[in-house]
Structure formats: C-alpha cells, structure tokens
Motif scaffolding. Structure first.
Motif, short mmCIF file in Angstrom:
data_model
loop_
_atom_site.label_atom_id
_atom_site.label_comp_id
_atom_site.label_asym_id
_atom_site.label_seq_id
_atom_site.Cartn_x
_atom_site.Cartn_y
_atom_site.Cartn_z
N THR A 105 0.83 -1.21 0.00
CA THR A 105 0.00 0.00 0.00
C THR A 105 0.86 1.25 0.00
OG1 THR A 105 -1.76 -1.12 1.23
CG2 THR A 105 -1.76 1.29 1.27
N VAL A 106 0.52 2.19 -0.88
CA VAL A 106 1.19 3.48 -0.92
C VAL A 106 0.16 4.57 -0.67
CG1 VAL A 106 0.96 3.66 -3.45
CG2 VAL A 106 2.69 5.03 -2.26
N PHE A 107 0.53 5.54 0.15
CA PHE A 107 -0.34 6.67 0.46
C PHE A 107 0.28 7.94 -0.09
CE2 PHE A 107 -1.35 10.00 3.84
CZ PHE A 107 -2.56 10.36 3.26
N ILE A 108 -0.54 8.74 -0.79
CA ILE A 108 -0.07 10.01 -1.37
C ILE A 108 -0.89 11.15 -0.78
CG2 ILE A 108 0.43 11.29 -3.48
CD1 ILE A 108 0.22 8.64 -5.02
N THR A 157 -10.07 11.17 -9.25
CA THR A 157 -8.96 10.40 -8.69
C THR A 157 -9.34 8.94 -8.57
OG1 THR A 157 -8.27 12.36 -7.43
CG2 THR A 157 -7.34 10.26 -6.77
N LEU A 158 -10.53 8.66 -8.09
CA LEU A 158 -11.00 7.28 -8.02
C LEU A 158 -11.16 6.68 -9.41
CD1 LEU A 158 -13.66 7.65 -5.18
CD2 LEU A 158 -11.43 6.53 -5.00
N ALA A 159 -11.53 7.53 -10.39
CA ALA A 159 -11.76 7.04 -11.75
C ALA A 159 -10.47 6.53 -12.41
CB ALA A 159 -12.38 8.14 -12.61
N ILE A 160 -9.32 7.07 -12.01
CA ILE A 160 -8.08 6.60 -12.64
C ILE A 160 -7.39 5.52 -11.81
CG2 ILE A 160 -7.71 8.76 -13.87
CD1 ILE A 160 -5.42 9.32 -11.88
N VAL A 201 -3.60 1.96 -3.60
CA VAL A 201 -3.28 3.39 -3.57
C VAL A 201 -4.33 4.15 -2.76
CG1 VAL A 201 -2.81 5.46 -4.91
CG2 VAL A 201 -2.21 3.21 -5.84
N ILE A 202 -3.86 4.87 -1.75
CA ILE A 202 -4.72 5.76 -0.96
C ILE A 202 -4.27 7.18 -1.22
CG2 ILE A 202 -5.58 6.34 1.35
CD1 ILE A 202 -4.69 3.56 2.27
N VAL A 203 -5.21 8.07 -1.41
CA VAL A 203 -4.90 9.46 -1.74
C VAL A 203 -5.70 10.38 -0.84
CG1 VAL A 203 -5.05 11.24 -3.54
CG2 VAL A 203 -4.38 8.91 -4.15
#
Length: 333
Positions: A147-150, A184-187, A172-174
């Motif tokens: 998991t990566v958080f941005i 953002t969720l769409a990509i 991916v968490i943003v």
C-alpha cells in the motif's frame, strides 16, 4: 533563436529572452525543434540557486526542463530517431534548456510522444511521470500487494503516480480536496480522503509507503501512518545522507547533506522508517515504459488553459510560483 535565460542565481531572479545561436549537436544528441515547454516549480528552485549543491550551472543559463518537439537533425551515431519524429523529454539535469526554439538533447533522454497525447498535453507528462516511476520502482522498491499513500495527491503528481502504482499491483490511498475525489478514483485510486473533512493520520495506519508532496509541515504526520520497516519518499522536504551516498557525491557534499537532512533522518529512525528524497533524472528507456502506461490507461495530463509564448515567460513563471494554475503551465512555440 529565442531563448529564455538567467545570468545569475537570485531570490528574485530575472529571466530575459535573448537571441542566441541554434545549438550544435554532438555524437550522442539530436536537434529538436521545440513545440511546447512545461513550466515547473523546479524552475524556481534552479533560478534561486536552491538546488545548486545538487546541480550547479554556468551562465548564461537557458532555463526549462521539460518539452515536446520534432526531431530536426540527427547524427550518424544515433539510429533510434529520425528527422520528423515527435518526441517528449525530461531534459538531462546537467544540460537543460527547454525554454528555447531549439534544444540539443542526448538521444537517451527522449522518447516518442505517446499516441494519445498532443504536443501540449505531452509536455506535461515526462517530468512528473518519471518522478513517479523512479520513486515507486527505485526509491521505494515497491512490491505488488503493498500500500502506498499520497497525501496532497489531488495535484498533478497523482495523474501519473496512481496509474503507475496500479500497474505495479499496489493499493493506492490518496488525500486531497473534495473536488478531485471522483476523477482520482476514476483513474484507479482505491481510497480517497478529503482533507477538508478527514484527518488522514486518524483514519489510516500501517501503510507500507508514503510519497510526500506537501513538505516539512506534514513530515511527522506522514511518518505516523507508516508501518515499521516502511519508507517515506519526499519530493519536497530535501536531500539527506542517503541521497548523497546514492549519487556518489564527494565527501564534503555528503557531510553537507547529512547535516541538512539530520532532523528528518532522526525522526524517521525513531519510527523505524527509511527516509528517501528524489531529484528526478532523465531516462528515455523509462519514458518508453511510461508511454505504455499512458497509452494503455489513456492518461491525459491536465494543462492550464492560459496561453503563453516564450515572450510571456515571466508571467508563466509567476503563475507557477504565486498563482493557482489549473494543471501544468506551458509555453507554446
């Protein structure tokens, strides 16, 4: 040809548009007729001298790090490009110069323009895309399933980082503003937190990696959500000892960056986290891999609608430094 240049580092540096000769190319370069150049925050760091210990320049210096263009001339040693090819590039750090009508670029620093991008949108892809690619593959050395958080991921960086991360099999968490949630969720983002209503440090924990786009003020909070043994990669905080060693800098520069990064290294060690800093380099091979991801996911970077030419370069720089651009700022030739 016209070129936007500075003659010295200064806090309030001045860019002048000068008439200079078209550059000659060496045995490893191609001559590119520049169509569009992107204006990045990196320009401010270079102009003020903030990164001179990473890369120092001679003057006068033609500014600009990222471009699209058409190959105008090749030499016999270069067989991977031909006259007329449309290309995009993050220029080699040691030889920038995108803010000019022509640029001499090492052929290993360019790649064919992605088929789904034009000259304008393509100019917004190379630097950010390579930053995300090198950050995820090299600095963080991520593995599928992690998991990566941005935090602050609703800016231009997320457009490249999310598809690259998903291509690697990452979760991916943003976090960002509410307006960016749907796109953002769409990509491909798996989870989105709105900073207006949610404190990410109270909601998530034990992530494998954080990519910092916000800078020193968020450093401690970002550390708090990483699991022991994880890594924090910053685009903003600054270099440290690891950065100097990885780049094989001389002893005096290693000592300098050790001192500069000591505060952040100490805080990371206390959390059993590795702190990394990235300064993206040119890489045509990685650009070709980035092209695959861009085309497969139909990624089209956002570009600010304001029309600038090279004669407007000071206005373009001011928009990047002090305004609120709606995407990457570019100048058209």
């Amino acid at each position: 040809m016209k070129a936007a240049q500075i003659t010295k580092y200064a806090k309030d540096f001045t860019v002048q548009v000068n008439d200079i000769p078209v550059p000659t190319i060496n045995d490893d370069e191609v001559l590119v007729k520049v169509k569009v150049a992107a204006v990045n925050p990196l320009e401010m760091l270079i102009g003020t001298g903030s990164v001179k210990f990473v890369q120092d320049y001679s003057f006068p210096l033609t500014m600009g790090n990222e471009l699209t263009g058409v190959v105008e001339k090749v030499v016999k040693n270069v067989d991977d490009f031909k006259v007329g090819d449309e290309i995009y590039s993050r220029l080699p750090l040691s030889k920038i110069g995108a803010f000019a009508e022509y640029a001499a670029i090492n052929h290993n620093a360019i790649a064919p323009l992605p088929k789904n991008l034009d000259m304008v949108t393509g100019a917004a892809a190379a630097l950010t895309g390579l930053t995300a690619y090198q950050g995820l593959h090299e600095e963080l050395a991520t593995k599928s399933g992690e998991t990566v958080f941005i935090p602050g991921g609703s800016g231009s960086f997320w457009q490249m980082a999310i598809p690259i991360a998903k291509d690697m099999g990452l979760k991916v968490i943003v976090s960002g503003n509410a307006d960016a949630r749907d796109r953002t969720l769409a990509i491909g983002a798996d989870q989105y937190l709105s900073y207006e209503t949610e404190n990410y440090w109270e909601i998530i924990n034990d992530v494998d990696y954080v990519i910092d786009t916000l800078g020193p003020k968020e450093f401690d909070r970002e550390l708090s959500v990483i699991k022991p043994g994880g890594r924090l990669l910053s685009l903003r905080v600054g270099p440290n000892k690891r950065f100097a060693v990885d780049h094989n800098y001389p002893t005096w520069k290693r000592l300098l960056f050790t001192m500069v990064g000591r505060k952040y290294d100490k805080a990371a060690v206390e959390k059993n986290v590795e702190y990394h800093f990235i300064f993206v380099r040119s890489d045509g091979r990685q650009l070709r891999e980035l092209t695959r991801i861009i085309e497969n996911n139909n990624i089209v970077p956002a570009v600010d609608p304001t029309d600038f030419t090279i004669d407007d370069i000071s206005k373009a720089l001011d928009l990047v430094a002090n305004g609120h651009p709606k995407g990457k700022v570019v100048i058209k030739f």
